[in-house]
Write a protein that holds these residues in place. Structure first.
Motif, PDB file in Angstrom:
ATOM      1  N   PHE A 111       0.828  -1.203   0.000  1.00 26.40           N
ATOM      2  CA  PHE A 111       0.000   0.000   0.000  1.00 26.40           C
ATOM      3  C   PHE A 111       0.863   1.254   0.000  1.00 26.40           C
ATOM      4  O   PHE A 111       0.549   2.242  -0.660  1.00 26.40           O
ATOM      5  N   ARG A 145       3.773   1.555  -1.322  1.00 24.88           N
ATOM      6  CA  ARG A 145       4.329   1.749  -2.658  1.00 24.88           C
ATOM      7  C   ARG A 145       3.268   2.294  -3.612  1.00 24.88           C
ATOM      8  O   ARG A 145       3.515   3.164  -4.446  1.00 24.88           O
ATOM      9  N   LEU A 146       2.056   1.754  -3.459  1.00 24.38           N
ATOM     10  CA  LEU A 146       0.967   2.206  -4.326  1.00 24.38           C
ATOM     11  C   LEU A 146       0.679   3.696  -4.106  1.00 24.38           C
ATOM     12  O   LEU A 146       0.416   4.428  -5.054  1.00 24.38           O
ATOM     13  N   ALA A 147       0.735   4.110  -2.839  1.00 19.41           N
ATOM     14  CA  ALA A 147       0.464   5.515  -2.532  1.00 19.41           C
ATOM     15  C   ALA A 147       1.498   6.398  -3.208  1.00 19.41           C
ATOM     16  O   ALA A 147       1.163   7.407  -3.841  1.00 19.41           O
ATOM     17  N   ARG A 148       2.785   5.986  -3.089  1.00 14.06           N
ATOM     18  CA  ARG A 148       3.842   6.805  -3.711  1.00 14.06           C
ATOM     19  C   ARG A 148       3.642   6.855  -5.216  1.00 14.06           C
ATOM     20  O   ARG A 148       3.765   7.895  -5.860  1.00 14.06           O
ATOM     21  N   LYS A 149       3.283   5.684  -5.768  1.00 15.32           N
ATOM     22  CA  LYS A 149       3.096   5.606  -7.222  1.00 15.32           C
ATOM     23  C   LYS A 149       1.961   6.533  -7.669  1.00 15.32           C
ATOM     24  O   LYS A 149       2.061   7.218  -8.691  1.00 15.32           O
ATOM     25  N   ALA A 150       0.882   6.535  -6.872  1.00 15.65           N
ATOM     26  CA  ALA A 150      -0.267   7.377  -7.234  1.00 15.65           C
ATOM     27  C   ALA A 150       0.122   8.841  -7.220  1.00 15.65           C
ATOM     28  O   ALA A 150      -0.206   9.600  -8.130  1.00 15.65           O
ATOM     29  N   VAL A 151       0.884   9.226  -6.162  1.00 20.99           N
ATOM     30  CA  VAL A 151       1.304  10.625  -6.064  1.00 20.99           C
ATOM     31  C   VAL A 151       2.182  10.975  -7.259  1.00 20.99           C
ATOM     32  O   VAL A 151       1.989  12.013  -7.911  1.00 20.99           O
ATOM     33  N   ALA A 185       2.289   9.551 -10.215  1.00 21.76           N
ATOM     34  CA  ALA A 185       1.523   9.582 -11.470  1.00 21.76           C
ATOM     35  C   ALA A 185       0.732  10.874 -11.582  1.00 21.76           C
ATOM     36  O   ALA A 185       0.722  11.539 -12.622  1.00 21.76           O
ATOM     37  N   GLU A 218       1.261  13.720 -10.031  1.00 25.98           N
ATOM     38  CA  GLU A 218       2.132  14.883 -10.166  1.00 25.98           C
ATOM     39  C   GLU A 218       2.715  14.972 -11.571  1.00 25.98           C
ATOM     40  O   GLU A 218       2.801  16.055 -12.153  1.00 25.98           O
TER      41      GLU A 218
END
Lengths: 207, 523
Positions: free
Chosen positions: B65, B67-73, B75, B77
């Motif tokens: 989760f 990693r997913l949060a960082r990825k979402a941010v 993407a 940005e």
């Protein structure tokens, strides 16, 4: 941590674009959101993909959420709509061409062991489970959403109608249709009383 | 308490909304009525099965989760950065580049056409973007085209009849561009000498239209389009641009009508008021011109209402409004479409085949030039043929077939199809009916009674109609049902061999061979 227990301050911080707060928010609501999406799509790959999409949207559109108190219903509505969305197939094709393969390998390592604490519930035999999931996946999207929201998430018919933006009658009709199809497809598991389900549980025990 | 009521109460019970009295009543009923008890028990069983299987058997870890949060941010940005750094002015620059090369008179005409095209399509894109569907490289330049850079080139400033509102939102900009330009299309509709300005454009001289130059200008525009990356949006833009090449008001109106319908159908109604305003301008042009084709569109409102009613499934109202259009604008493009829609409603919703065939025939005879699009013409011909061939006994085969099709319970549908096979063997619906029966049999393979009924219907059909054109079709159906539903391998092989021996249809033979091969391979 349930969706409705998220502190308002945390949401407000996310709204101001605080990335650390967003990570904390995801850590809190992620598991529940994931479980909710999985209940709808019954497929880990799809659930993973939808969750990613949901989080991107969450980050992008959270600042435009006016009433912070409605955060929980807003998020679940978004997740359900994402599950519902017909665009899934297309976006999946687009993603397969990128670095998705590497993602898999990495992620597989990260999956935790299943919870062994309650074998009777957790270890329904894989095939039985797959059969049930298959029956649910075969339902049309609207029927699938309605039956999962009502039976699994325990939402009221009125709530579901608001969530899916349709009439109460339509929800009732879809629920009825979904039940009919599922009962037909899952006859042997539905017929026994929950307490005496030899086929599923004996097999689960044996596993 | 009645059974129906008891079953209806299940949802309320599941939601915990029942009073103690109601619960008591239901308990009493369930203890006496085994069939209701079974339904309730099954519902409960289903709920348990669904709940137990809903929990994912594997739970992702906290790292996943995070990693997913960082990825979402990242993407989100990245998307934001790309939005602000995207190269600008591609379309606008190319438009202004050729503005200087085109003679002045022609410019107005081209401007109207291109800006109309740009405006209408931008309406689309913008509304798409509002709903978060798409955002491609084409959208941004178009936006800029609508809200041009603060300092347009001298040619542009000179050419524009009034300064464009630099900071107005997009929809207004569409109007601001489309409205001051009407003098030009008017000239296109009428010969240049007779033209009179419909709306007063201050100090605008009567334009002399150089059609060749306009075409060249549009050509250039389409070259720019060609260089863009192909995408759905560019394709749509291209379509609109193609239409705008015919600068007749009627053509523009027809296209606007289509756009409006599409917008209604896709729910992107935000920009409809803008399209209405553009339409009004062209209406004025049309009514003032001698373009008969264009004056037809004066009945557009009625037609639009009829389409709206159709979309909302108010068929009676739609039928009435379509009729009004046919009466008020006889021989027009709209009348043709209205007639066609009436025929469709008769056929698809009312199942009134007598009137449907009359309407379809009228479409073909009265409006021969309006149904040039091949798919529509094909559909009309197919339906006319279908109705004509199944007209026995007041269209009984058709009615029977569609009644069966509309029946959701297989047990009720099968007798209807069987009746069709028995009573109307000459109907062209025999083959689809056989196919549907096979499908029903395969879907309900474990319902022995139903499968038996279907097989009986096929046998009876074969006995009564020796040497029927669909005989082998029925034979293959029998073989399929035996193979997939009865699962009698020996018998299935026998049945497929019959198809191989007797059929002359290569398609049927191929299927039979395939099935035989798979049967032989299977243990």
């Amino acid at each position: 941590m349930a969706l409705s227990d998220v502190p308002i301050e945390l949401v407000a911080r996310c709204q101001r674009g605080d990335q650390k707060a967003f990570e904390e928010l995801v850590a809190r609501i992620g598991p529940e959101l994931y479980a909710m999406i999985y209940a709808h799509v019954r497929d880990h790959d799809d659930a993973d993909e939808i969750l990613q999409e949901c989080l991107i949207r969450l980050y992008k559109h959270l600042p435009s959420l006016r009433d912070v108190m409605k955060f929980s219903s807003w998020v679940s509505r978004m997740a359900v709509n994402q599950c519902h969305s017909q665009c899934l197939r297309r976006s999946r094709k687009a993603m397969e061409s990128t670095d998705d393969q590497i993602e898999w390998a990495e992620r597989d390592v990260m999956w935790q062991k299943p919870d062994m604490g309650n074998p009777r519930k957790e270890l329904m035999r894989r095939e039985v489970r797959e059969e049930i999931n298959q029956a649910i996946r075969e339902l049309p999207p609207r029927q699938r959403s309605v039956v999962v929201l009502f039976e699994v998430e325990g939402r009221s018919i009125r709530e579901i109608a608001e969530m899916l933006d349709c009439s109460v009658g339509a929800v009732k009709f879809n629920l009825h249709q979904a039940r009919k199809k599922l009962k037909l497809a899952l006859r042997e598991y539905v017929r026994q009383r929950p307490s005496e389900r030899p086929a599923a549980e004996a097999e689960a025990e044996a596993l | 308490m009645r059974c129906a009521k008891c079953r209806r109460m299940y949802d309320a019970a599941a939601e915990n909304r029942l009073s103690a009295r109601q619960r008591e009543k239901i308990r009493n009923h369930l203890s006496q009525c085994p069939s209701c008890a079974l339904v309730w028990q099954e519902n409960e069983g289903l709920r348990t099965v669904l709940c137990e299987s809903a929990k994912p058997e594997r739970v992702p870890s906290a790292e996943y989760f995070a990693r997913l949060a960082r990825k979402a941010v990242e993407a989100a940005e990245a998307e934001r950065r790309a939005d602000s750094a995207r190269p600008r002015l591609t379309v606008w620059a190319s438009l202004t580049a050729w503005v200087g090369t085109v003679p002045r008179g022609a410019f107005r005409l081209a401007q109207a056409a291109v800006l109309l095209a740009v405006g209408v399509s931008a309406g689309y894109f913008l509304s798409n973007e509002v709903r978060g569907i798409s955002s491609t490289e084409v959208v941004r330049p178009l936006r800029l085209a609508l809200n041009p850079a603060p300092t347009p080139s001298p040619e542009v400033r000179e050419a524009l009849p009034s300064a464009p509102p630099a900071a107005t939102p997009a929809p207004e900009a569409v109007i601001a561009y489309a409205v001051p330009a009407p003098a030009a299309p008017a000239a296109a509709v009428e010969p240049a000498g007779e033209s009179r300005p419909i709306m007063k454009v201050e100090s605008a001289p009567t334009p002399v239209v150089d059609v060749a130059a306009v075409v060249a200008a549009l050509q250039k525009f389409s070259e720019v389009l060609d260089k863009m990356k192909p995408s759905e949006e560019v394709e749509r833009l291209r379509q609109i641009q193609r239409v705008s090449q015919q600068i007749q008001a009627s053509a523009v109106l027809a296209r606007l009508q289509d756009l409006k319908l599409q917008m209604v159908r896709t729910g992107q109604t935000d920009y409809i008021p803008d399209v209405h305003r553009i339409e009004e301008v062209f209406h004025q042009l049309a009514s003032a011109s001698r373009d008969r084709q264009a004056s037809e569109f004066l009945h557009l409102d009625t037609y639009q209402k009829a389409e709206d009613a159709l979309i909302k499934k108010r068929y009676d109202e739609a039928m009435r409004l379509f009729k009004v259009v046919i009466i008020q604008a006889p021989g027009s493009y709209l009348a043709a479409r209205a007639m066609y829609q009436r025929a469709n409603i008769n056929f698809e919703y009312y199942r009134d085949f007598k009137n449907a065939i009359m309407d379809y025939n009228q479409c073909l005879t009265e409006f021969p030039r309006h149904f040039v699009a091949e798919p529509i013409q094909k559909l009309i011909h197919e339906r006319v043929e279908l109705i004509a061939q199944n007209s026995t006994n007041d269209y009984a085969p058709l009615k029977l077939y569609y009644k069966a099709e509309a029946t959701s319970r297989p047990a009720a549908a099968v007798p209807l199809y069987a009746a069709l096979l028995k009573q109307y063997p000459q109907s062209t619906l025999i083959k689809p009916a056989i196919d549907t029966l096979v499908r029903l049999a395969r879907q309900n393979a474990d319902d022995a009674a139903l499968v038996g009924q279907i097989l009986d219907a096929f046998d009876q059909f074969q006995d009564q109609n020796p040497a029927h054109p669909a005989e082998m079709h029925a034979q293959l159906a029998i073989a399929d049902v035996t193979h997939f539903c009865v699962r009698n391998r020996q018998q299935a092989i026998l049945e497929y061999t019959k198809v191989l021996d007797k059929s002359r249809d290569p398609e049927l033979v191929r299927i039979a061979q395939e099935r035989l091969r798979s049967l032989e391979k299977a243990p």
